[in-house]
Design a protein around this motif. Structure first.
Motif, mmCIF file in Angstrom:
data_model
loop_
_atom_site.group_PDB
_atom_site.id
_atom_site.type_symbol
_atom_site.label_atom_id
_atom_site.label_comp_id
_atom_site.label_asym_id
_atom_site.label_seq_id
_atom_site.Cartn_x
_atom_site.Cartn_y
_atom_site.Cartn_z
ATOM 1 N N LEU A 20 3.304 1.963 3.395
ATOM 2 C CA LEU A 20 2.907 2.020 4.798
ATOM 3 C C LEU A 20 3.910 1.290 5.685
ATOM 4 O O LEU A 20 4.173 1.704 6.817
ATOM 5 C CB LEU A 20 1.513 1.395 4.974
ATOM 6 C CG LEU A 20 0.307 2.323 4.774
ATOM 7 C CD1 LEU A 20 -0.974 1.526 4.954
ATOM 8 C CD2 LEU A 20 0.339 3.461 5.761
ATOM 9 N N HIS A 21 4.480 0.194 5.174
ATOM 10 C CA HIS A 21 5.449 -0.562 5.970
ATOM 11 C C HIS A 21 6.699 0.269 6.243
ATOM 12 O O HIS A 21 7.269 0.187 7.338
ATOM 13 C CB HIS A 21 5.819 -1.862 5.244
ATOM 14 C CG HIS A 21 6.863 -2.669 5.957
ATOM 15 N ND1 HIS A 21 6.626 -3.275 7.167
ATOM 16 C CD2 HIS A 21 8.158 -2.948 5.640
ATOM 17 C CE1 HIS A 21 7.722 -3.905 7.561
ATOM 18 N NE2 HIS A 21 8.649 -3.720 6.667
ATOM 19 N N GLU A 22 7.141 1.074 5.280
ATOM 20 C CA GLU A 22 8.302 1.924 5.496
ATOM 21 C C GLU A 22 8.034 2.942 6.604
ATOM 22 O O GLU A 22 8.904 3.209 7.441
ATOM 23 C CB GLU A 22 8.673 2.644 4.197
ATOM 24 C CG GLU A 22 9.264 1.722 3.150
ATOM 25 C CD GLU A 22 9.437 2.397 1.794
ATOM 26 O OE1 GLU A 22 10.129 1.822 0.952
ATOM 27 O OE2 GLU A 22 8.872 3.487 1.597
ATOM 28 N N ILE A 23 6.824 3.501 6.638
ATOM 29 C CA ILE A 23 6.465 4.427 7.717
ATOM 30 C C ILE A 23 6.415 3.685 9.049
ATOM 31 O O ILE A 23 6.839 4.212 10.089
ATOM 32 C CB ILE A 23 5.111 5.104 7.413
ATOM 33 C CG1 ILE A 23 5.170 5.838 6.072
ATOM 34 C CG2 ILE A 23 4.740 6.078 8.515
ATOM 35 C CD1 ILE A 23 3.852 6.439 5.636
ATOM 36 N N VAL A 62 -2.242 4.898 -2.739
ATOM 37 C CA VAL A 62 -1.928 4.213 -3.992
ATOM 38 C C VAL A 62 -2.108 2.714 -3.752
ATOM 39 O O VAL A 62 -1.250 2.080 -3.136
ATOM 40 C CB VAL A 62 -0.485 4.504 -4.457
ATOM 41 C CG1 VAL A 62 -0.212 3.835 -5.794
ATOM 42 C CG2 VAL A 62 -0.232 5.993 -4.539
ATOM 43 N N PRO A 63 -3.231 2.116 -4.200
ATOM 44 C CA PRO A 63 -3.411 0.680 -3.971
ATOM 45 C C PRO A 63 -2.442 -0.124 -4.825
ATOM 46 O O PRO A 63 -2.455 -0.053 -6.047
ATOM 47 C CB PRO A 63 -4.868 0.424 -4.383
ATOM 48 C CG PRO A 63 -5.207 1.542 -5.310
ATOM 49 C CD PRO A 63 -4.355 2.714 -4.927
ATOM 50 N N GLY A 64 -1.578 -0.859 -4.142
ATOM 51 C CA GLY A 64 -0.591 -1.672 -4.858
ATOM 52 C C GLY A 64 -1.070 -3.091 -5.045
ATOM 53 O O GLY A 64 -2.264 -3.390 -4.963
ATOM 54 N N ILE A 94 0.862 -1.187 0.000
ATOM 55 C CA ILE A 94 0.000 0.000 0.000
ATOM 56 C C ILE A 94 0.895 1.233 0.000
ATOM 57 O O ILE A 94 1.689 1.434 0.918
ATOM 58 C CB ILE A 94 -0.932 0.012 1.230
ATOM 59 C CG1 ILE A 94 -1.768 -1.265 1.275
ATOM 60 C CG2 ILE A 94 -1.837 1.238 1.203
ATOM 61 C CD1 ILE A 94 -2.441 -1.496 2.594
ATOM 62 N N GLY A 95 0.781 2.046 -1.033
ATOM 63 C CA GLY A 95 1.617 3.236 -1.148
ATOM 64 C C GLY A 95 0.882 4.488 -0.689
ATOM 65 O O GLY A 95 -0.340 4.590 -0.800
ATOM 66 N N ILE A 96 1.642 5.433 -0.145
ATOM 67 C CA ILE A 96 1.116 6.737 0.250
ATOM 68 C C ILE A 96 1.850 7.787 -0.586
ATOM 69 O O ILE A 96 3.076 7.900 -0.494
ATOM 70 C CB ILE A 96 1.336 7.020 1.752
ATOM 71 C CG1 ILE A 96 0.800 5.864 2.608
ATOM 72 C CG2 ILE A 96 0.692 8.335 2.150
ATOM 73 C CD1 ILE A 96 -0.685 5.718 2.554
ATOM 74 N N ASP A 137 -10.149 -0.945 4.858
ATOM 75 C CA ASP A 137 -10.223 0.198 3.937
ATOM 76 C C ASP A 137 -8.950 0.313 3.105
ATOM 77 O O ASP A 137 -8.998 0.658 1.928
ATOM 78 C CB ASP A 137 -10.432 1.498 4.725
ATOM 79 C CG ASP A 137 -11.810 1.554 5.359
ATOM 80 O OD1 ASP A 137 -12.688 0.836 4.848
ATOM 81 O OD2 ASP A 137 -11.986 2.279 6.342
ATOM 82 N N MET A 138 -7.823 0.062 3.753
ATOM 83 C CA MET A 138 -6.547 0.175 3.042
ATOM 84 C C MET A 138 -6.000 -1.222 2.758
ATOM 85 O O MET A 138 -5.097 -1.717 3.440
ATOM 86 C CB MET A 138 -5.554 0.998 3.871
ATOM 87 C CG MET A 138 -5.939 2.462 3.949
ATOM 88 S SD MET A 138 -4.638 3.505 4.602
ATOM 89 C CE MET A 138 -4.557 2.968 6.291
ATOM 90 N N ALA A 139 -6.580 -1.878 1.778
ATOM 91 C CA ALA A 139 -6.150 -3.211 1.375
ATOM 92 C C ALA A 139 -5.646 -3.151 -0.061
ATOM 93 O O ALA A 139 -6.258 -2.492 -0.907
ATOM 94 C CB ALA A 139 -7.296 -4.209 1.491
ATOM 95 N N PRO A 140 -4.536 -3.821 -0.369
ATOM 96 C CA PRO A 140 -4.051 -3.834 -1.744
ATOM 97 C C PRO A 140 -4.825 -4.828 -2.596
ATOM 98 O O PRO A 140 -5.721 -5.525 -2.102
ATOM 99 C CB PRO A 140 -2.591 -4.287 -1.575
ATOM 100 C CG PRO A 140 -2.630 -5.181 -0.378
ATOM 101 C CD PRO A 140 -3.684 -4.603 0.536
ATOM 102 N N VAL A 141 -4.515 -4.880 -3.851
ATOM 103 C CA VAL A 141 -5.053 -5.914 -4.736
ATOM 104 C C VAL A 141 -4.259 -7.190 -4.463
ATOM 105 O O VAL A 141 -3.029 -7.191 -4.512
ATOM 106 C CB VAL A 141 -4.925 -5.508 -6.208
ATOM 107 C CG1 VAL A 141 -5.474 -6.596 -7.115
ATOM 108 C CG2 VAL A 141 -5.641 -4.200 -6.461
ATOM 109 N N LEU A 142 -4.950 -8.254 -4.133
ATOM 110 C CA LEU A 142 -4.299 -9.520 -3.803
ATOM 111 C C LEU A 142 -4.363 -10.446 -5.009
ATOM 112 O O LEU A 142 -5.440 -10.785 -5.495
ATOM 113 C CB LEU A 142 -4.987 -10.168 -2.590
ATOM 114 C CG LEU A 142 -4.435 -11.523 -2.148
ATOM 115 C CD1 LEU A 142 -3.009 -11.383 -1.648
ATOM 116 C CD2 LEU A 142 -5.317 -12.136 -1.071
#
Length: 488
Positions: A244-247, A292-294, A126-128, A319-324
């Motif tokens: 989000l993981h980097e944050i 940015v949905p990754g 998930i990108g911001i 709400d903040m889920a990527p494409v799996l």
């Protein structure tokens, strides 16, 4: 009078060396603007028109930001191009859209729990996109002058940087850090650069058109830009894209070297993630950030167990889920850790959420096209009759086995001083390396000469009864019985 004869040195042509991976020839999905598959191995993709068209629709939805929390299953027999399609999707999305790839067995790590591993994979995908205004200095470098002085045993660097635009020119005094940053970026006169006033970060935009000459020794990657206009100092909107993981990692309490002594396993506390989610929600309301949905790609998804599948069910509702995107080559098989059978080894409640894309077996002409693409990628010249033989081998054994024979046959041909792979080279490699069918046949013939064979004569019924008994045993008892067998 002695005559010395110097041996003539062998001159070899210099070629670019690159490592060829299993999917290094994939550069996209090979679709046109109408999402129709192009022919002729476009972007390295061959065959699977239905699957590529379906993933192309998903790509458009991701590109427009209209999809999130959807799950796609790529299901098909081994060697039918599931991973290649996922890699093609990653290439199409580009570097701006987060794409995380992992295998189903990676979650079973000793360092962290399974749910934590999946959570980190989700948040990596998930990108911001953060927008901020900053003051920058942008101009063309006219001159860089560096003076070095010895002061009490230390080398002090001072310098001056002359920057210009089409309307003005200014000289800036430089300190040691700025000089080191300029040298690190290899900035020279004629480059167009930007300097962030807040952080001092230097970015080289390219080479000025006014400095482009025919006699300049420029590389193929050199980018030419116009000299900036207006004032040197200006306000610019800068876009940063982070996951989000980097944050999470930046804001987690235990980091780096201290984690070795505190016993930190790399897991991030839920409170940290909650605070970050609240902060990101504030940024979105203020218009400073967009989501940015990754894409999260999990290969061999049948390796996950019930706990992981339950987590995926819950995580997809966020709400903040990527494409799996998940892939499997299993048919109706047991769900890991249970005795329940299900299609593809996936629970039915998760299968209901999936958009299933099936891949079909490759046809002979498609196998031949794939082998041609691999020959080009690995820089191998192959005769037509050798390629036909290799295609036949690929149809009778497997596509992966045929692809692995390409470079091996090339080495055999090189050994006999031939620039082209011929039928005899393919035959030679075919006798050296056996495929699965021939290896299985060999095992059936010489099974008694191997250790722990379970197909001994007259032992089939005993083995089956032993298997039933062993299923009822406890793990400790099973371990003890195996130890006794090994000692005997």
């Amino acid at each position: 009078m002695s005559i010395q004869i110097t041996p003539q040195a062998e001159v070899r042509e210099l070629t670019r060396l690159e490592r060829c991976a299993a999917h290094s020839h994939i550069r996209g999905l090979g679709l046109d603007d109408a999402l129709e598959p192009r022919k002729g191995g476009s972007q390295g993709m061959v065959g699977q028109p239905k699957a590529r068209r379906a993933v192309g629709v998903i790509y458009k939805m991701i590109q427009e930001g209209k999809i999130g929390g959807r799950a796609i299953l790529l299901a098909g027999k081994p060697g039918s191009g599931k991973t290649a399609i996922a890699m093609g999707l990653a290439q199409e999305l580009g570097s701006d859209t987060p794409f995380t790839t992992m295998s189903g067995s990676e979650v079973f790590s000793l360092e962290m729990s399974k749910t934590e591993a999946l959570t980190q994979a989700f948040r990596k995908s998930i990108g911001i996109r953060i927008l901020e205004e900053t003051e920058v200095i942008e101009g063309e470098v006219v001159e860089i002058q560096v003076d070095t002085a010895l002061n009490k045993g230390n080398m002090d660097k001072t310098g001056r940087l002359t920057l210009c635009t089409t309307e003005m020119e200014t000289v800036y005094d430089l300190g040691t850090k700025m000089i080191d940053a300029l040298q690190k970026e290899k900035v020279s006169a004629g480059d167009v650069i930007t300097i962030d006033k807040a952080s001092g970060k230097i970015t080289k935009l390219g080479r000025s058109f006014s400095r482009s000459r025919d006699y300049d020794a420029m590389g193929g990657q050199t980018r030419f830009v116009q000299c900036p206009e207006g004032e040197l100092q200006k306000r610019k909107e800068v876009v940063h894209t982070v996951s989000l993981h980097e944050i999470d990692v930046i804001n987690s309490r235990q980091q780096g070297f201290l984690a070795l002594f505190t016993g930190d396993t790399g897991e991030i506390k839920g409170e940290v993630r909650e605070q970050i989610d609240l902060k990101v929600a504030e940024w979105r309301e203020e218009g400073r950030a967009t989501i940015v949905p990754g894409v999260l790609f999990i290969d061999e998804v049948h390796m996950l167990d019930m706990e992981c599948f339950s987590f995926l069910n819950r995580a997809l509702e966020s709400d903040m889920a990527p494409v799996l995107v998940i892939a499997t080559n299993r048919g109706i098989s047991k769900i890991r850790g249970t005795d329940y059978k299900s299609p593809h080894g996936i629970p039915l409640d998760l299968l209901d959420r999936l958009m299933i894309v099936s891949t079909e077996a490759y046809k002979p002409d498609e196998v031949q096209s794939i082998l041609k693409v691999r020959c080009e990628e690995e820089d191998v010249e192959m005769a037509e009759d050798a390629l036909e033989l290799l295609t036949r081998i690929g149809m009778e054994t497997s596509l992966r086995y045929a692809i692995q024979m390409v470079i091996a046959a090339s080495l055999v041909a090189e050994k006999r001083k031939s620039a082209e792979v011929e039928i005899q080279d393919i035959k030679r490699v075919y006798t050296l390396f056996v495929d699965v069918k021939r290896s299985t046949q060999f095992l059936m013939e010489y099974q008694n000469e191997y250790m722990y064979n379970e197909l001994g004569e007259g032992e089939d019924e005993e083995d089956s009864s032993d298997d039933e008994d062993s299923n009822d045993e406890k793990p400790d008892e099973a371990g003890n019985s195996s130890d006794v067998a090994m000692e005997s």
